[in-house]
Design an enzyme around this catalytic site. Structure first.
Site, mmCIF file in Angstrom:
data_model
loop_
_atom_site.group_PDB
_atom_site.id
_atom_site.type_symbol
_atom_site.label_atom_id
_atom_site.label_comp_id
_atom_site.label_asym_id
_atom_site.label_seq_id
_atom_site.Cartn_x
_atom_site.Cartn_y
_atom_site.Cartn_z
ATOM 1 N N ASN A 80 0.812 -1.218 0.000
ATOM 2 C CA ASN A 80 0.000 0.000 0.000
ATOM 3 C C ASN A 80 0.846 1.270 0.000
ATOM 4 O O ASN A 80 0.347 2.358 -0.340
ATOM 5 C CB ASN A 80 -0.899 0.046 1.247
ATOM 6 N N LEU A 81 2.099 1.147 0.391
ATOM 7 C CA LEU A 81 2.876 2.342 0.721
ATOM 8 C C LEU A 81 3.239 3.198 -0.485
ATOM 9 O O LEU A 81 3.594 4.365 -0.324
ATOM 10 C CB LEU A 81 4.156 1.944 1.474
ATOM 11 N N ASN A 82 3.159 2.658 -1.700
ATOM 12 C CA ASN A 82 3.566 3.454 -2.858
ATOM 13 C C ASN A 82 2.525 4.481 -3.260
ATOM 14 O O ASN A 82 2.802 5.357 -4.077
ATOM 15 C CB ASN A 82 3.880 2.537 -4.052
ATOM 16 N N CYS A 138 -3.188 -6.977 -1.463
ATOM 17 C CA CYS A 138 -3.073 -7.642 -0.165
ATOM 18 C C CYS A 138 -4.152 -8.706 -0.002
ATOM 19 O O CYS A 138 -3.969 -9.686 0.718
ATOM 20 C CB CYS A 138 -3.143 -6.625 0.962
ATOM 21 N N CYS A 156 -28.873 0.265 -10.086
ATOM 22 C CA CYS A 156 -29.908 0.465 -11.102
ATOM 23 C C CYS A 156 -29.543 -0.168 -12.445
ATOM 24 O O CYS A 156 -30.418 -0.537 -13.216
ATOM 25 C CB CYS A 156 -30.177 1.963 -11.303
ATOM 26 N N ARG A 161 -20.106 -2.179 -1.637
ATOM 27 C CA ARG A 161 -20.729 -1.058 -2.361
ATOM 28 C C ARG A 161 -22.244 -1.236 -2.418
ATOM 29 O O ARG A 161 -23.002 -0.292 -2.185
ATOM 30 C CB ARG A 161 -20.156 -0.967 -3.773
#
Length: 642
Positions: free
Chosen positions: A56-58, A173, A161, A122
């Site tokens: 995630n760090l980039n 990850c 919809c 979502r």
């Protein structure tokens, strides 16, 4: 009218007191939280189940190496407070689908902003906001493509919809540590193939690394290992390929490392499994003792084509061993330093990916897949782009300001494209579409018709594959509309478990029967009309009547058109010039498209809108028309990995 900074006084006051909920603290979420506090929002709540991974760090700039293994939501809160110490931020390290976050919880907010990475969450947030009648700003990115859309009950389309294409984007990850869908395991198996036999890529490591700081779970241990890494210059690693070569590509040793030792190591990260089902390691010797058909998952009693049968665990393990031996021989024939290239039409490569992915599916308690299914789901990979996340996060805040100003009619669906459109614009605003009268979520009386074989469809399949997977319910209760109120499925654990293995016909369900499915968490009721059918297509368990057929939608336009799919066009590469990128990012309202429905071209086929689904931050991305359609997409099966 008085101004406070760049905002009108009334709007600035509203911003300072309103409560907003941010769902997701990943790529978009980090940028969004920073934007919110710098805009003046001071009452923010953020929820995210994930922990920080080194991958995630980039791009998730609120996180540093010392934070690896910690809660994304909590660390994001702490980092954002450095921008604005007076802000009141509450962080939840939890799943938004937890029953604690019910409709009443959502009613506490004036605005909800989604920065999610999966469709199930979502769908759930969409339904919760509809039930609470709270505006939702949906967003997503995939490569260079992005989109922001406003959802308001009774005013705009909801997230569901329009039909969605199959999910094609997944967090890295998730692939490595916490797979939850078969496609995650298939991508992992392709990574494994490259690590063992192909071109090695450090970003495609497949197993937990005990020497790496991100593998440490306790914060103190994480910090200590991170410090040791800096002192040593870096951690010395032995690659998967190097280790495999040292064993002579021994299939049994590979099996036990990948499916036993590595899984046991994952289990030591106990926080990962507090709210997830823990994986179950496999041992080669124990698997070989199983009966040949003990775990057979063939869904039909009639034997189909070989490629369409789902193998049992023992058969998968033996196929894995045979494929490793075949691929090892191919590698030896090519000589030292040779590499194999994965090809879904190469039988040994396909055997390897099929067996490895299915073994991992079994370990993580998923339904295993046939070779045919695995082959159809396998695809290529494109990276996530940090700049795209930043642009989309900025647009989310701009749409939020319109809503809080009481000008929701001015909100737009905004698409970010890789290449400028004919008007030289990368950002294209479109008018919001009204609700779909036939939507099975936001219609006044949601109703669907499902075609299935009542003599073969099990109650468990109705619950898991139809109501949960297809229609997005979390904990459905199902009642047969037979005048007696017969309970078929209960969300109370164990109450109707005995029904799971029975066919629908055993409960008097036949052609024309109606089922009422309620999800009390989502405050959602769906009426299901059952049509009995005995001639469904091969391997088709059910069909939703009225689903849009999966064929391309032709678009007629005066401009020559070529679709840009998943951020790739006919070979043109994005400029690396920062100045040019900044010059190209323009929004001109006079260039607004009339409607997001009328201007979108379908990428996947099912709906009138092109909806490119789920990168780490998923997206319904707009296709722009630039060139003739002769070079139609070769990248339709691309998977964006974030």
């Amino acid at each position: 009218m008085a101004l406070v900074g760049s905002l009108h006084k009334e709007l600035a006051e509203t911003i300072s007191v309103c409560r907003v909920l941010v769902v997701g603290a990943g790529g978009i979420g980090c940028e969004l939280l920073k934007n919110l506090v710098l805009t003046g929002f001071s009452n923010i709540e953020v929820i995210d189940l994930d922990v920080i991974d080194v991958s995630n760090l980039n791009r998730q700039f609120l996180f540093q190496k010392k934070h690896v293994g910690k809660s994304k939501a909590q660390v994001a809160k702490e980092s954002v407070l450095q921008f604005c110490p007076k802000a009141n931020i509450t962080a939840y390290h939890d799943s938004v689908m937890n029953p604690d976050y019910n409709v009443e919880f959502f009613r506490n907010f004036m605005l909800v902003m989604n920065a999610l990475d999966n469709r199930a969450a979502r769908n759930h947030v969409n339904r919760m906001c509809l039930a609470a009648d709270i505006p939702l700003i949906e967003s997503g990115t995939a490569g260079y493509l992005g989109q922001v859309a406003v959802i308001k009950k009774g005013v705009t389309e909801c997230y569901e919809c329009q039909p969605k294409p199959t999910q094609k984007t997944f967090p890295g990850c998730t692939i490595r540590n916490t797979p939850s869908e078969p496609i995650h395991c298939i991508v992992w198996a392709k990574y494994l193939y490259n690590q063992l036999f192909g071109e090695e890529d450090a970003d495609q490591e497949v197993s937990p690394d005990t020497a790496d700081p991100e593998a440490a779970w306790e914060p103190a241990e994480t910090a200590a290992r991170a410090g040791a890494s800096n002192e040593d210059g870096d951690i010395k690693r032995v690659s998967t390929k190097t280790w495999a070569k040292s064993t002579g590509y021994d299939p049994v040793k590979l099996f036990n490392k990948l499916f036993n030792d590595d899984i046991k190591y994952l289990l030591t990260m106990d926080k990962l499994w507090k709210k997830r089902k823990a994986p179950v390691p496999l041992d080669w010797n124990e698997v070989q003792k199983l009966e040949e058909s003990s775990d057979l998952q063939v869904e039909s009693s009639t034997a189909g084509l070989k490629d369409q049968q789902v193998l049992d665990i023992k058969s998968c393990s033996q196929l894995f061993a045979r494929s490793v031996e075949t691929l090892r021989a191919q590698l030896c024939e090519k000589g030292d330093g040779a590499e194999l290239v994965w090809d879904k039409d190469d039988p040994p490569a396909m055997d390897f990916v099929t067996s490895a992915s299915n073994l991992r599916m079994h370990i993580f308690s998923m339904n295993m897949k046939s070779r045919f299914d695995v082959k159809s789901m396998a695809g290529n990979i494109i990276p996530a782009i940090a700049t795209t996340n930043a642009v989309i996060a900025g647009l989310i805040v701009l749409e939020g300001l319109k809503i809080l100003s009481g000008n929701i009619e001015q909100c737009k669906t905004i698409f970010l494209n890789k290449q400028p459109n004919p008007r030289k614009k990368l950002l294209v605003p479109c008018a919001l579409d009204p609700p779909n009268a036939n939507c099975y979520v936001c219609a006044s009386r949601p109703e669907v018709t499902v075609k299935l074989n009542v003599h073969q469809t099990l109650v468990l399949s109705l619950q898991d594959k139809i109501l949960k997977e297809k229609f997005g319910m979390v904990a459905p209760d199902v009642q047969i509309e037979d005048g007696k109120g017969t309970i078929l499925i209960s969300s109370e654990e164990g109450e109707t478990q005995g029904n799971n293995s029975k066919c629908l016909s055993e409960f008097g369900i036949r052609h024309g029967s109606q089922l009422q499915a309620d999800d009390f968490l989502q405050d959602y009721t769906l009426l299901v009309n059952v049509l009995h059918c005995e001639d469904l297509g091969k391997d088709v368990e059910f069909e939703v009547v009225g689903d849009t057929p999966e064929k391309p939608i032709e678009k007629t336009t005066e401009e020559p058109a070529k679709s840009i799919a998943n951020g790739s066009d006919d070979g043109a590469q994005p400029s690396t010039s920062k100045a040019q990128d900044q010059d190209d990012v323009l929004i001109v309202d006079s260039d607004e498209e009339p409607s997001s429905s009328s201007t979108d071209v379908n990428m996947e086929g099912p709906n009138p809108k092109r909806k490119l689904e789920e990168g780490h931050e998923s997206v319904r991305a707009k296709r722009m028309c630039t060139d003739p359609p002769a070079a139609q997409q070769e990248d339709d099966d691309i998977i964006a990995l974030d």
